[in-house]
Design an enzyme around this catalytic site. Structure first.
Site, PDB file in Angstrom:
ATOM      1  N   THR A  43       1.117 -13.321   8.272  1.00 31.08           N
ATOM      2  CA  THR A  43       1.696 -13.367   9.438  1.00 31.08           C
ATOM      3  C   THR A  43       1.808 -14.478  10.393  1.00 31.08           C
ATOM      4  O   THR A  43       2.467 -14.909  11.040  1.00 31.08           O
ATOM      5  CB  THR A  43       0.751 -12.157  10.395  1.00 31.08           C
ATOM      6  N   LYS A 100      35.158  22.108   6.823  1.00 30.73           N
ATOM      7  CA  LYS A 100      35.039  20.701   6.707  1.00 30.73           C
ATOM      8  C   LYS A 100      36.379  20.146   7.424  1.00 30.73           C
ATOM      9  O   LYS A 100      37.444  20.801   7.131  1.00 30.73           O
ATOM     10  CB  LYS A 100      35.143  20.314   5.292  1.00 30.73           C
ATOM     11  N   ASN A 105      43.045  22.664  -0.305  1.00 33.88           N
ATOM     12  CA  ASN A 105      43.281  21.543   0.277  1.00 33.88           C
ATOM     13  C   ASN A 105      43.512  20.362  -0.502  1.00 33.88           C
ATOM     14  O   ASN A 105      44.155  19.334  -0.262  1.00 33.88           O
ATOM     15  CB  ASN A 105      42.359  21.170   1.534  1.00 33.88           C
ATOM     16  N   TYR A 151      36.504  29.250   2.378  1.00 34.90           N
ATOM     17  CA  TYR A 151      36.390  28.137   2.793  1.00 34.90           C
ATOM     18  C   TYR A 151      37.549  27.378   3.439  1.00 34.90           C
ATOM     19  O   TYR A 151      38.548  27.643   3.077  1.00 34.90           O
ATOM     20  CB  TYR A 151      36.386  27.302   1.214  1.00 34.90           C
ATOM     21  N   ARG A 168       0.761  -1.346   0.125  1.00 32.36           N
ATOM     22  CA  ARG A 168      -0.028   0.168   0.022  1.00 32.36           C
ATOM     23  C   ARG A 168       0.775   1.216   0.103  1.00 32.36           C
ATOM     24  O   ARG A 168       0.411   2.261  -0.211  1.00 32.36           O
ATOM     25  CB  ARG A 168      -0.974   0.152   1.321  1.00 32.36           C
ATOM     26  N   GLN A 214      12.221 -15.223   6.188  1.00 29.88           N
ATOM     27  CA  GLN A 214      11.049 -15.820   5.748  1.00 29.88           C
ATOM     28  C   GLN A 214      11.035 -15.139   4.097  1.00 29.88           C
ATOM     29  O   GLN A 214      10.666 -14.320   3.532  1.00 29.88           O
ATOM     30  CB  GLN A 214       9.740 -14.928   6.235  1.00 29.88           C
ATOM     31  N   ASN A 240      -7.767  -5.351  17.081  1.00 26.17           N
ATOM     32  CA  ASN A 240      -6.542  -6.402  17.378  1.00 26.17           C
ATOM     33  C   ASN A 240      -5.369  -5.482  17.022  1.00 26.17           C
ATOM     34  O   ASN A 240      -5.155  -5.083  15.863  1.00 26.17           O
ATOM     35  CB  ASN A 240      -6.647  -7.497  16.553  1.00 26.17           C
TER      36      ASN A 240
HETATM   37  C1  UD1 Z   1      -2.374  -7.271  11.012  1.00 27.82           C
HETATM   38  C2  UD1 Z   1      -3.572  -8.153  11.607  1.00 27.82           C
HETATM   39  C3  UD1 Z   1      -4.830  -7.310  12.145  1.00 27.82           C
HETATM   40  C4  UD1 Z   1      -4.496  -6.108  12.843  1.00 27.82           C
HETATM   41  C5  UD1 Z   1      -3.251  -5.467  12.308  1.00 27.82           C
HETATM   42  C6  UD1 Z   1      -2.692  -4.398  13.212  1.00 27.82           C
HETATM   43  C7  UD1 Z   1      -3.201 -10.383  10.554  1.00 27.82           C
HETATM   44  C8  UD1 Z   1      -3.680 -11.457   9.545  1.00 27.82           C
HETATM   45  N1  UD1 Z   1      -3.781  -8.907  10.688  1.00 27.82           N
HETATM   46  O1  UD1 Z   1      -3.074  -6.691   9.864  1.00 27.82           O
HETATM   47  O2  UD1 Z   1      -5.714  -8.166  12.604  1.00 27.82           O
HETATM   48  O3  UD1 Z   1      -5.370  -5.603  13.403  1.00 27.82           O
HETATM   49  O4  UD1 Z   1      -2.173  -6.183  11.768  1.00 27.82           O
HETATM   50  O5  UD1 Z   1      -1.891  -3.442  12.634  1.00 27.82           O
HETATM   51  O6  UD1 Z   1      -2.272 -10.576  11.068  1.00 27.82           O
HETATM   52  N2  UD1 Z   1       4.484  -9.759   7.684  1.00 27.82           N
HETATM   53  C9  UD1 Z   1       5.570 -10.637   7.688  1.00 27.82           C
HETATM   54  N3  UD1 Z   1       5.380 -11.628   6.909  1.00 27.82           N
HETATM   55  C10 UD1 Z   1       4.358 -11.769   6.330  1.00 27.82           C
HETATM   56  C11 UD1 Z   1       3.173 -10.917   6.339  1.00 27.82           C
HETATM   57  C12 UD1 Z   1       3.486  -9.845   6.970  1.00 27.82           C
HETATM   58  O7  UD1 Z   1       6.731 -10.208   8.204  1.00 27.82           O
HETATM   59  O8  UD1 Z   1       4.134 -12.821   5.486  1.00 27.82           O
HETATM   60  C13 UD1 Z   1       4.800  -8.339   8.506  1.00 27.82           C
HETATM   61  C14 UD1 Z   1       4.459  -7.206   7.906  1.00 27.82           C
HETATM   62  O9  UD1 Z   1       5.859  -6.595   7.317  1.00 27.82           O
HETATM   63  C15 UD1 Z   1       3.872  -5.948   8.935  1.00 27.82           C
HETATM   64  C16 UD1 Z   1       3.341  -7.018  10.087  1.00 27.82           C
HETATM   65  O10 UD1 Z   1       3.702  -8.156   9.603  1.00 27.82           O
HETATM   66  O11 UD1 Z   1       5.101  -5.597   9.718  1.00 27.82           O
HETATM   67  C17 UD1 Z   1       1.752  -7.078   9.863  1.00 27.82           C
HETATM   68  O12 UD1 Z   1       1.291  -7.508   8.573  1.00 27.82           O
HETATM   69  P1  UD1 Z   1       0.319  -6.379   7.565  1.00 27.82           P
HETATM   70  O13 UD1 Z   1       0.297  -6.953   6.508  1.00 27.82           O
HETATM   71  O14 UD1 Z   1       0.624  -4.948   7.924  1.00 27.82           O
HETATM   72  O15 UD1 Z   1      -1.076  -6.780   8.287  1.00 27.82           O
HETATM   73  P2  UD1 Z   1      -2.475  -5.817   8.692  1.00 27.82           P
HETATM   74  O16 UD1 Z   1      -3.220  -6.035   7.485  1.00 27.82           O
HETATM   75  O17 UD1 Z   1      -2.002  -4.624   9.128  1.00 27.82           O
HETATM   76 CA    CA Z   2      -0.073  -3.397   9.445  1.00 37.95          CA
END
Ligand code: UD1
Ligand code: CA
Length: 478
Positions: A82, A356, A391, A371, A17, A76, A174
């Site tokens: 997540t 500098k 210099n 300078y 995004r 990963q 959450n």
């Molecule tokens: C997530 C939660 C949502 C919560 C919100 C809060 C899930 C499915 N949803 O949504 O319930 O309200 O956070 O901010 O978890 N990331 C990884 N690996 C992945 C995917 C994501 O490391 O495969 C990391 C992203 O870089 C990010 C974090 O996990 O830093 C959260 O992922 P993001 O896609 O932003 O989740 P949200 O849609 O915000």
């Molecule tokens: Ca997020």
């Protein structure tokens, strides 16, 4: 025995995004990357060696940016959600009892809240504990479904995209921060599925998975809802940046710093400023800058990673990078102090002066159009307007040494390596290529020739008929 606790920070996502080449967690708020804020908060709860950042998208860039923090990294390779981020951390977490899970894109989380969430989890003997907050506009977040309105126990977390119209009205969101019992997490994590609109493994689904396995899932709500805000878009980034900077200016003002029009000033999180210093509108104080007491920083100055002692006056429009300024020094307007500039007590650096890698001694002055690079300048030295240290020979940099009490006349060039001894004078417009002994006068310029009456003869010649075909303007008679 104390439980062994690790922190996992999810930071592998691309941040679609943001529409950016830069991975999301390296976008900056308050002058440093999102992930650096989360690491700083986590490091106050567990030692850096127990913090694991899950990285994937542009992993080497993220690793390089955070390498100095001493945290560990888990790759990963494919970002499948997540839930999947935790699956890949399984072996890294084998030596721990509990894991705190943080989100790399929510930079305002505080150590206090992390510690409270952990304590609540331990007190409740929970398998999973999640942090929630009530938001006026919960759109985009997962919603918390409690077992009952007063129960800390959780039924499930439902993501925005899968929520029914009734569930979308729930304002308790959450936050994306959790604590898990490590063995229960990995015993049940295989039950996650990708049957959802994103075809990802959602960590949020662990709430329902664990509940169905008759494990305890509880929620702890924070009243400080700004802490949970995630930065998923440029608009959210700028909002969080604004909030952080406002908090920073308020904290500085509470500590005795005057800031005119704080909304016009850009002050990074790690900046330190002592009391009775005044910041005028439109200044930027960045990086690890430290400013002493009773200073005045006037408008349009940009100061990065510099150390400024007490009583310094920085006039408008100065740029400082990795500079050190001694007490009661005066800079500007429009001075450019580049890395390694070390300005002594009560010294002056003035209009359109660039420095500098120099040391300018106590009370010395370089006030105009100069300078100074790679130079050691003693105390009580006067550097005349338009002085230049040459210099650079095209390959190497050379040092100019100017000892105490020297007077350098205006428009002089000092061709390094060269030394001007204590108390010596350099006549204006000299080109100094040889060392000047103590108390000597060095003159290095062409001798003046004066031709009496030359100008009036020239005028007469130009104005006499026949000599001028009209293409040249007539000179006025003197
Ligand atoms: C997530 C939660 C949502 C919560 C919100 C809060 C899930 C499915 N949803 O949504 O319930 O309200 O956070 O901010 O978890 N990331 C990884 N690996 C992945 C995917 C994501 O490391 O495969 C990391 C992203 O870089 C990010 C974090 O996990 O830093 C959260 O992922 P993001 O896609 O932003 O989740 P949200 O849609 O915000
Ligand atoms: Ca997020």
């Amino acid at each position: 025995m104390l439980p062994r606790v690790a922190v996992v920070i999810m930071a592998a996502g691309k941040g679609t995004r943001l529409k950016s080449q830069l991975p999301k967690v390296l976008h900056e708020v308050g002058g440093k990357p999102l992930l650096a804020h989360v690491v700083a908060a986590a490091s106050r709860v567990v030692p850096p060696a127990d913090i694991f950042a899950i990285i994937g998208h542009e992993a080497s860039r993220v690793r390089a940016a955070l390498a100095s923090t001493g945290i560990r990294f888990v790759l990963q390779e494919e970002q499948r959600g997540t839930g999947h981020a935790l699956m890949v951390a399984q072996s890294a977490l084998s030596g721990y009892d509990h894991v705190i899970v943080l989100s790399g894109d929510a930079p305002q989380i505080t150590p206090q809240t992390i510690a409270q969430l952990l304590n609540f989890h331990l007190d409740e003997h929970a398998a999973m504990t999640l942090l929630s907050a009530d938001l006026d506009n919960p759109t985009g977040y997962g919603r918390v479904l409690r077992k009952g309105s007063r129960s800390a126990e959780v039924q499930a977390i439902v993501e925005e995209k899968s929520a029914s119209p009734a569930q979308k009205k729930i304002r308790e969101i959450n936050a994306g921060f959790y604590v898990f019992d490590v063995s229960l997490l990995f015993e049940h994590i295989k039950k996650l599925s990708t049957a959802n609109p994103h075809s990802e493994y959602y960590l949020t689904d662990m709430a329902e998975v664990l509940r169905l396995a008759r494990q305890r899932v509880v929620v702890w709500k924070t009243t400080n809802s700004v802490e949970v805000l995630g930065a998923n878009t440029r608009v959210e980034l700028s909002f969080i940046d604004y909030q952080m900077r406002m908090r920073k200016t308020h904290a500085l003002m509470d500590a005795g710093v005057s800031i005119f029009y704080p909304a016009s000033c850009v002050i990074d999180n790690d900046v330190e400023i002592a009391s009775d210093t005044v910041l005028e509108p439109f200044v930027q104080i960045l990086g690890r800058t430290r400013i002493g007491a009773n200073c005045r920083i006037r408008s349009y100055s940009v100061i990065r990673d510099s150390e400024i002692a007490d009583g310094v006056h920085i006039r408008p429009g100065c740029i400082l990078e990795e500079a050190r300024i001694g007490p009661n020094a005066v800079l500007g307007p429009y001075s450019h102090l580049r890395p390694g500039s070390d300005i002594g007590e009560a010294a002056h650096v003035g209009n359109f002066v660039e420095t500098k890698k120099i040391k300018l001694g106590k009370g010395s002055k370089a006030n105009h159009l100069t300078y100074l690079g790679d130079a050691e300048i003693g105390a009580g030295v006067n550097i005349g307007a338009g002085t230049i240290t040459c210099n650079y020979d095209g390959v190497h940099k050379h040092t100019t040494v100017i000892e105490d009490g020297v007077f350098i006349g205006s428009d002089s060039t000092l061709v390094a390596p060269v030394r001007v001894g204590k108390g010596a004078y350099v006549a204006a417009a000299s080109c100094v290529t040889e060392n000047v002994p103590e108390d000597a006068l060095a003159l290095g310029r062409a001798r003046q020739i004066t031709k009496e009456g030359w100008a009036s003869k020239k005028r007469a010649a130009l104005n006499s008929p026949g000599k001028n075909d009209g293409s040249e303007k007539k000179l006025p008679p003197k």
